[in-house]
Design a protein around this motif. Structure first.
Motif, PDB file in Angstrom:
ATOM      1  N   LEU A  35      26.407  36.215  13.458  1.00  0.00           N
ATOM      2  CA  LEU A  35      27.123  36.056  12.199  1.00  0.00           C
ATOM      3  C   LEU A  35      26.831  34.717  11.533  1.00  0.00           C
ATOM      4  O   LEU A  35      26.664  33.696  12.209  1.00  0.00           O
ATOM      5  N   ASP A  41      29.633  35.464   6.585  1.00  0.00           N
ATOM      6  CA  ASP A  41      30.025  36.709   7.218  1.00  0.00           C
ATOM      7  C   ASP A  41      31.487  36.600   7.659  1.00  0.00           C
ATOM      8  O   ASP A  41      32.080  35.521   7.634  1.00  0.00           O
ATOM      9  N   ASN A  52      27.053  40.079   2.753  1.00  0.00           N
ATOM     10  CA  ASN A  52      27.818  39.653   3.926  1.00  0.00           C
ATOM     11  C   ASN A  52      27.974  40.793   4.919  1.00  0.00           C
ATOM     12  O   ASN A  52      28.135  41.949   4.536  1.00  0.00           O
ATOM     13  N   LYS A  53      27.985  40.435   6.199  1.00  0.00           N
ATOM     14  CA  LYS A  53      28.319  41.387   7.259  1.00  0.00           C
ATOM     15  C   LYS A  53      29.794  41.207   7.614  1.00  0.00           C
ATOM     16  O   LYS A  53      30.318  40.094   7.619  1.00  0.00           O
TER      17      LYS A  53
END
Length: 286
Positions: free
Chosen positions: A50, A63, A140-141
């Motif tokens: 991340l 993230d 973004n994750k």
């Protein structure tokens, strides 16, 4: 971007995080066994996956990690401390009225995105963030860590349905599959298996891995998104109490409150230096 660690470095960080968890298992205690099972997952995600670090905590392009399994927060506290997002000295304030380091995540702690503790709520919160990112065109994750016992909550499955309906392939649900919930085995209360089949039937793309193998974690998360337009699900098979053979896979070790002498013995056991493992008669749970 986040720092890349070798497997050896990840293992060293994970060991130190487990030390922090053991030290927090006194003066009121914490959810020791459950937290130990999630350490490798959280360490890997923050260290090698991340885009979250001490310099971008409030950057909208970072993230997100949501710990829906909120009672695992000692593992999150320890990871944040080891990676410089939280002052290690503050861990000594666990359960102190002078700080916010408590049994569940609190957004007053840097790096914690949302309060949790009441199980089943954060999958929907994470889904909402992922949907906003999709609408905004972001990259973004969003990762949400769930407990396997938490999957008894219907809200988790509603979130899976909606996430797939809106094709949220930027969202990853990670199930800490340690096969226990509170003081029972999941399969003895409300069986979850075949768990992968259930997620797939709800429309998700699923990978099942050894949640304590950094190679397996890297292989799985490197495949993100697993399938275009589908919610990503990682079922990480883990061991409750990982690292402490005397409390591993024990239903009565979900919450522990040890005295100072027991803490020292457990730290020795964690490092493999204690030949006489603590028994159920000598370990105190209050």
């Amino acid at each position: 971007m986040h720092q890349q660690y070798s497997n050896e470095e990840l293992e060293a960080v994970a060991l130190r995080v487990r030390e922090h968890i053991v030290r927090m298992s006194t003066d009121g205690g914490c959810f020791t066994g459950a937290s130990l099972s999630a350490v490798d997952l959280i360490v890997y995600l923050y260290s090698n996956y991340l885009n979250i670090n001490k310099d971008n905590l409030y950057d909208p392009e970072r993230d997100y990690l949501f710990l829906s399994k909120g009672h695992d927060v000692p593992a999150l506290y320890g990871t944040l401390a080891e990676l410089g997002l939280l002052d290690k000295e503050r861990l000594k304030n666990h359960l102190s009225i002078d700080d916010y380091i408590y049994w569940h995540p609190n957004t007053r702690i840097p790096g914690i995105e949302f309060h949790s503790g009441s199980l089943g709520h954060l999958p929907s919160v994470a889904m909402g963030v992922a949907m906003d990112i999709k609408i905004s065109g972001g990259s973004n994750k969003v990762v949400c860590i769930l407990g396997d016992g938490e999957l008894n909550e219907g809200t988790c499955w509603e979130a899976v349905l909606v996430a797939n309906a809106y094709k949220l392939d930027n969202l990853i649900f990670v199930v800490d599959r340690n096969h226990f919930q509170a003081n029972m085995r999941t399969e003895d209360l409300i069986p979850l298996e075949p768990l992968a089949d259930k997620f797939e039937a709800f429309g998700a793309a699923v990978k099942r891995i050894n949640g304590h193998s950094f190679d397996a974690l890297h292989e799985a998360f490197s495949a993100y998104p697993f399938q275009e337009g589908k919610l990503n699900v990682v079922i990480a098979d883990t061991v409750r109490g990982k690292g402490l053979p005397s409390i591993q896979e024990r239903a009565d070790r979900w919450f522990c409150n040890f005295n100072d002498g027991e803490i020292e013995q457990l730290l020795e056991e964690l490092h493999g230096n204690h030949t006489t493992l603590l028994t159920s008669e000598t370990l105190i749970v209050r």
